[in-house]
Design a protein around this motif. Structure first.
Motif, short mmCIF file in Angstrom:
data_model
loop_
_atom_site.label_atom_id
_atom_site.label_comp_id
_atom_site.label_asym_id
_atom_site.label_seq_id
_atom_site.Cartn_x
_atom_site.Cartn_y
_atom_site.Cartn_z
N PHE A 1 0.98 -1.18 -0.06
CA PHE A 1 -0.09 0.00 0.00
C PHE A 1 0.75 1.36 0.04
CE2 PHE A 1 -3.69 -2.46 1.09
CZ PHE A 1 -4.73 -1.90 0.63
N ALA A 2 2.02 1.26 0.79
CA ALA A 2 2.90 2.27 0.90
C ALA A 2 3.52 2.65 -0.19
CB ALA A 2 3.62 2.21 2.16
N GLN A 3 3.97 1.59 -0.92
CA GLN A 3 4.58 1.71 -2.34
C GLN A 3 3.90 2.21 -3.36
OE1 GLN A 3 7.99 0.97 -3.09
NE2 GLN A 3 8.01 1.34 -0.77
N ALA A 4 2.42 2.16 -2.97
CA ALA A 4 1.55 2.51 -4.17
C ALA A 4 1.25 4.11 -3.87
CB ALA A 4 0.05 1.86 -3.99
N GLY A 5 1.79 4.53 -2.83
CA GLY A 5 1.84 5.92 -2.68
C GLY A 5 0.63 6.57 -1.69
N MET A 6 0.04 5.25 -0.91
CA MET A 6 -1.00 5.59 0.00
C MET A 6 -0.43 5.53 1.43
SD MET A 6 -4.06 2.99 -1.62
CE MET A 6 -5.15 3.79 -0.56
N ILE A 7 -1.32 6.22 2.29
CA ILE A 7 -1.38 6.04 3.77
C ILE A 7 -2.22 4.86 4.26
CG2 ILE A 7 -1.79 7.14 6.05
CD1 ILE A 7 -1.04 9.86 4.87
N VAL A 8 -1.56 3.80 4.83
CA VAL A 8 -2.24 2.55 5.24
C VAL A 8 -2.12 2.62 6.80
CG1 VAL A 8 -0.28 1.20 5.01
CG2 VAL A 8 -2.50 0.20 5.27
N ILE A 9 -3.33 2.56 7.36
CA ILE A 9 -3.43 2.51 8.91
C ILE A 9 -3.77 1.19 9.47
CG2 ILE A 9 -4.55 3.51 10.78
CD1 ILE A 9 -5.63 5.86 8.98
N ALA A 10 -2.75 0.51 10.04
CA ALA A 10 -2.90 -0.77 10.28
C ALA A 10 -3.31 -0.75 11.84
CB ALA A 10 -1.72 -1.53 10.33
N ALA A 11 -4.32 -1.37 12.30
CA ALA A 11 -4.82 -1.35 13.68
C ALA A 11 -4.66 -2.88 13.96
CB ALA A 11 -6.45 -0.88 13.60
N PHE A 12 -3.79 -3.10 14.96
CA PHE A 12 -3.54 -4.58 15.15
C PHE A 12 -2.96 -4.68 16.71
CE2 PHE A 12 -3.24 -4.64 10.77
CZ PHE A 12 -4.10 -5.86 10.44
N ILE A 13 -3.38 -5.55 17.74
CA ILE A 13 -2.61 -5.80 18.82
C ILE A 13 -1.26 -5.75 18.64
CG2 ILE A 13 -2.72 -7.28 21.02
CD1 ILE A 13 -5.73 -7.74 20.39
N SER A 14 -0.77 -6.86 17.91
CA SER A 14 0.56 -7.21 17.48
C SER A 14 1.31 -7.07 18.74
CB SER A 14 1.02 -5.97 16.48
OG SER A 14 0.80 -4.75 16.56
N PRO A 15 1.16 -8.06 19.73
CA PRO A 15 1.80 -7.99 21.17
C PRO A 15 3.16 -8.22 21.16
CG PRO A 15 0.80 -9.95 20.38
CD PRO A 15 0.50 -9.38 19.38
N TYR A 16 3.86 -8.56 20.12
CA TYR A 16 5.48 -8.97 20.28
C TYR A 16 6.29 -7.85 19.58
CZ TYR A 16 3.65 -13.36 21.90
OH TYR A 16 2.86 -14.53 22.49
N ARG A 17 6.91 -7.25 20.31
CA ARG A 17 7.86 -6.27 19.85
C ARG A 17 8.72 -6.38 18.66
NH1 ARG A 17 10.91 -4.42 24.47
NH2 ARG A 17 8.67 -3.59 25.07
N ALA A 18 9.13 -7.65 18.52
CA ALA A 18 9.80 -8.48 17.49
C ALA A 18 9.32 -8.69 16.09
CB ALA A 18 10.34 -9.76 18.03
N ASP A 19 7.88 -8.96 16.48
CA ASP A 19 7.08 -8.97 15.06
C ASP A 19 6.84 -7.46 14.48
OD1 ASP A 19 6.76 -11.62 15.40
OD2 ASP A 19 5.01 -11.38 16.47
N ARG A 20 6.80 -6.41 15.41
CA ARG A 20 6.46 -5.29 14.87
C ARG A 20 7.85 -4.61 14.36
NH1 ARG A 20 4.07 -4.79 20.37
NH2 ARG A 20 5.78 -3.51 21.02
N ASP A 21 8.99 -4.94 15.01
CA ASP A 21 10.26 -4.65 14.16
C ASP A 21 10.39 -5.18 12.87
OD1 ASP A 21 10.63 -3.24 16.81
OD2 ASP A 21 12.29 -4.85 17.36
N ARG A 22 9.81 -6.46 12.78
CA ARG A 22 9.91 -6.98 11.35
C ARG A 22 9.13 -6.35 10.54
NH1 ARG A 22 9.11 -11.72 13.18
NH2 ARG A 22 11.13 -12.27 13.48
N ALA A 23 7.75 -6.07 10.82
CA ALA A 23 7.02 -4.91 10.12
C ALA A 23 7.58 -3.78 9.92
CB ALA A 23 5.46 -4.80 10.98
#
Length: 636
Positions: free
Chosen positions: A518-540
Motif C-alpha cells: 500500500f505504501a509503495q502505491a503512494g497511499m497512507i495505510v493505517i494498520a490497527a492490530f494488537i501485534s503484542p510482540y515487539r519483534a514482530d512489529r520490528d519485522r513489520a
C-alpha cells in the motif's frame, strides 16, 4: 569388557550443603568400586598422620592443597569409575555458597544428580538452592542420599522426617526423586552393600540407584547442530571447523548456517592426519568441512540441515542463576555466550525472582547475587538457538560483564513465537520487477507522503475506532488512505491463522508485507492490530524502512477490561479464549514509538486530532516543496 566399552559413560554430579558429606560419599564410592589406584588410600592415611589430622574419604577427591587445609571442596573434580552395568564420570561439586559458580559449572554437564543431605541438620537453604538449580539446568534424574545416619543412631523416624521434607520441596518444583537412600558414607552403609544397621530400609543402595538411572538420549538422535569454531584457509580450501554437538552429517548434505541464512553443500569432511578420508561424522567429533560454494561463514554460526533448523529470534525468555556482584536489572546490557557465538543482549524485563527456600515469587526489579530469576532478554541481532528442553547443547548460555561470568541460564520460548531460521536463498529464482512510476512521482500526484501508521495496543484500547475516524477525516481532505483492521483481515487474508504465538507472528508478518505494498502505491495505510510482540512489529518496520510509524494506543488493561467492547476479556477469564493478550498472553509495550496516545486520559476525538496533527505536520514536512512542482504528465 567389550560390552562395557561400548556403553557411554553416565555423568553424575554430587551436590549438597557444605559438610553434608558429598566428597566422603564420592571417596567411598570409588573405594567400593575399585576405582582408586593401588596404595592411594594408604598414602592418604600417611599424609593425614603426618599432619596430625584424621583420615577422611573426602581427601580422595580434594585435589587442591587449599582444600585439604580448609576441609572444603572449592573446585569441581571429575573421575571415572564403573559398576557391572556401565562406566560413570562422577562430578564432585562444591557445596559452599561462595563457590556456587563452580557447582553450576559441574552440574551443567551432568546427565543425572545425587543430592546429599545430612541426617542431623536436615534440609538446609543450600540444599533447596541446589535442588532448584538442578531443576533449572534441566536435570530430571535425581537421587537423594540422607547421609550420616550413624550420627542419629540409624533412626528410621529421623530418615522419614528428612525424606518427607525434601520430597515436599522437590514436588513443588516438579521433581520426583528416583530414590531416597539412608546412608553412612564414612562406614560404607548402603553405599554398595545393604547395611545391617538399617534393616527397616528395603530400597536400593547408592550404587544400585545410580545403575537405575536411565541412559541419556544419545546426541546423535537429535537434530544436527554444528557450531562454527573457526574458518581456516589452506591452499585453495576454506575449512569450516568445529565440534558437532548433536546429530550427524555426511558429504553431500546441504547445510543451513544460522542465523545468517547462508546455505551450501558439504564437499568434503576434513580431519588432521586421518586416513581414510571420512564421508560421515557424528555428535562428539571435532571436524572440518569444505563447501561447494564460497559463502561467507564466520565463528558462532550454527550449521544444521535444511529441514530442521534452530530457532532464530531477537527476543527470548531465560531461567538464570545470577552470580554477579552487582545486581541484574532491567535495561542492563551484557555479553551472552552461547556455544561459540557471542551476542550483545539487554535485559528487557525481570519477570520474577524466585525465593528458593519456599519457591515464592519476589516482587522486585533486581536480581541479587546467588538468586534465581526468570527474565526476558533481547539481542541486537537474531540469535540462533534451541529451547533447552529440546536440545541442551544449544539451549544453555552464560552472561558476561567486563570479562567476568556473572550468570548462566537456559532458554525458553514459552508464550513467544516459534521463529525458525530460514535460508536467505529461497527467492534466488525470483527477480523483483522495477516499477516505472517512482514513489516520488506518486507522492507528487497525491500531494502527500505515503506511510504505514501502525496502531498497536491492547484489545479495547481504541485502535480500530481511532483508525476508522482518522481514515474518514483524511479521505475528506483528499488523502489516499485505507485501514487494515485485525478483525477484517482475519476474515479473509488470514482466515487460516489462529492465535498461538506462531500464528500471531505470521499474522503480523503478512500484514506488514501488505501494508508495505500500500505504501509503495503512494497511499497512507493505517494498520490497527494488537501485534503484542515487539519483534514482530520490528519485522513489520523492516518491511517498510523509512515509511513505518509506530503509534502506541496506550490504555491500562483494567480500563480495556472495563470497556470490553466485544466481551472478550470476560470470555477469556472464563477460559473461553486461549492465548488472550493481557489475560493469558503477554503484551510488549513499544520502547520508542513515533507517537503515543493515552486513551485513558484522551477522548476519541482528542486522540484522532493528535494523529491528524502528526500526519499533517510531522509526516508531511518535506511534501510542501514537492507539491509546488509541476505534476508529471500521466499517459494512460
Amino acid at each position: 569388557m567389550n560390552a562395557m566399552t561400548s556403553v557411554s559413560a553416565l555423568k553424575i554430579v554430587i551436590v549438597g550443603h557444605v559438610d553434608h558429606g558429598k566428597s566422603t560419599l564420592v571417596g567411598r564410592l570409588l573405594h567400593e568400586t575399585g576405582a582408586l589406584p593401588e596404595g592411594k588410600v594408604e598414602s592418604l592415611r600417611e599424609v593425614c598422620d603426618k599432619r596430625g589430622m584424621p583420615f577422611e574419604w573426602a581427601f580422595v577427591m580434594d585435589a587442591l592443597q587449599a582444600e585439604r587445609d580448609q576441609g572444603i571442596t572449592i573446585d569441581t573434580a571429575q573421575i571415572l569409575f564403573k559398576t557391572e552395568r556401565r562406566p560413570y564420570v562422577i562430578i564432585d561439586a562444591p557445596g559452599h555458597k561462595e563457590f556456587l559458580k563452580n557447582m553450576v559449572t559441574g552440574a551443567a554437564s551432568a546427565d543425572a544428580a545425587v543430592l546429599v543431605i545430612d541426617a542431623i541438620e536436615g534440609v538446609q537453604e543450600q540444599s533447596r538452592r541446589h535442588g532448584y538449580l538442578l531443576h533449572l539446568l534441566g536435570l530430571r534424574q535425581l537421587a537423594v542420599v540422607v547421609n550420616k545416619m550413624d550420627a542419629v543412631d540409624f533412626s528410621e523416624g529421623r530418615f522419614q522426617e528428612v525424606s518427607a521434607e525434601i520430597s515436599a520441596y522437590l514436588a513443588e518444583i516438579g521433581v520426583t526423586p528416583t530414590e531416597i537412600i539412608p546412608a553412612a558414607a564414612r562406614h560404607g552403609d548402603n553405599v554398595s552393600h545393604r547395611s545391617a544397621n538399617m534393616p527397616w530400609y528395603e530400597g536400593p543402595t547408592v550404587i544400585e540407584a545410580l545403575d537405575g538411572f536411565a541412559p541419556v538420549t544419545e546426541a546423535t538422535s537429535l537434530p544436527l547442530r554444528f557450531p562454527v569454531q573457526d574458518v581456516f584457509k589452506f591452499d585453495h580450501r576454506r575449512i569450516i571447523a568445529g565440534r558437532i554437538e548433536s546429530g550427524n552429517l555426511k558429504v553431500g548434505d546441504r547445510l543451513l548456517f544460522s542465523p545468517s541464512g547462508k546455505t551450501a553443500r558439504i564437499a568434503s569432511i576434513e580431519g588432521w592426519h586421518v586416513q581414510p578420508v571420512a564421508v560421515t561424522a557424528v555428535a562428539g567429533q571435532s571436524i572440518g568441512v569444505t563447501l561447494d560454494e564460497q559463502v561467507f561463514i564466520e565463528r558462532g554460526q550454527i550449521a544444521s540441515l535444511l529441514d530442521n533448523p534452530p530457532l532464530g529470534s531477537y527476543l527470548f525468555r531465560a531461567r538464570l542463576f545470577w552470580l554477579g556482584r552487582a545486581p541484574l536489572s532491567a535495561g542492563r546490557r551484557y555479553k551472552m555466550k552461547l556455544g561459540t557465538a557471542e551476542y550483545s543482549v539487554v535485559v528487557e524485563k525481570v519477570e520474577r525472582v524466585i525465593d528458593v527456600t519456599d519457591l515464592a515469587s519476589v516482587d522486585t526489579d533486581f536480581v541479587e547475587k546467588n538468586a534465581v530469576a526468570e527474565v526476558m532478554l533481547r539481542s541486537r541481532g537474531p540469535v540462533a538457538f534451541d529451547e533447552f528442553v529440546d536440545n541442551p547443547k544449544t539451549g544453555r548460555f552464560v552472561l558476561v560483564d567486563n570479562f567476568d561470568i556473572v550468570g548462566g541460564g537456559v532458554i525458553s520460548m514459552k508464550g513467544l513465537p516459534d521463529h525458525r531460521c530460514k535460508p536467505d536463498s529461497v527467492g534466488d529464482d525470483i527477480t523483483a520487477v522495477a516499477h516505472k512510476v517512482s514513489l516520488r512521482d506518486r507522492q507528487s500526484v497525491n500531494r502527500h507522503k505515503p506511510g504505514v501508521l501502525w496502531l498497536t495496543g491492547l484489545s479495547g484500547s481504541g485502535k480500530s475506532t481511532i483508525a476508522m475516524e482518522v481514515e474518514r477525516r483524511l479521505f475528506a481532505k483528499g488523502y489516499q488512505v485505507f485501514v487494515l483492521d485485525g478483525d477484517n483481515v482475519r476474515q479473509g487474508l488470514n482466515a487460516d491463522l489462529g492465535f498461538s504465538p506462531e500464528d500471531r507472528a505470521e499474522n503480523v508478518r503478512r500484514i506488514g508485507e501488505v501494508a508495505h505494498l500500500f505504501a509503495q502505491a503512494g497511499m497512507i495505510v493505517i494498520a490497527a492490530f494488537i501485534s503484542p510482540y515487539r519483534a514482530d512489529r520490528d519485522r513489520a518496520r523492516a518491511a517498510s524502512p523509512g515509511l513505518f510509524h509506530e503509534i502506541f494506543v496506550k490504555a491500562p488493561v483494567e480500563e480495556c477490561q472495563r470497556r470490553d467492547p466485544k466481551g472478550l476479556y470476560a470470555k477469556a477469564r472464563q477460559g473461553g479464549i486461549a492465548e488472550f493478550t493481557g489475560v493469558t498472553a503477554p503484551y510488549e509495550q513499544p520502547v520508542n514509538p513515533e507517537l503515543e496516545i493515552d486513551t485513558a486520559s484522551l477522548s476519541i476525538d482528542e486522540a484522532v486530532e493528535v494523529v491528524l496533527r502528526y500526519v499533517e505536520q510531522d509526516m508531511q514536512r518535506d511534501v510542501d516543496a514537492s507539491s509546488t512542482e509541476q505534476r508529471p504528465d500521466v499517459t494512460l
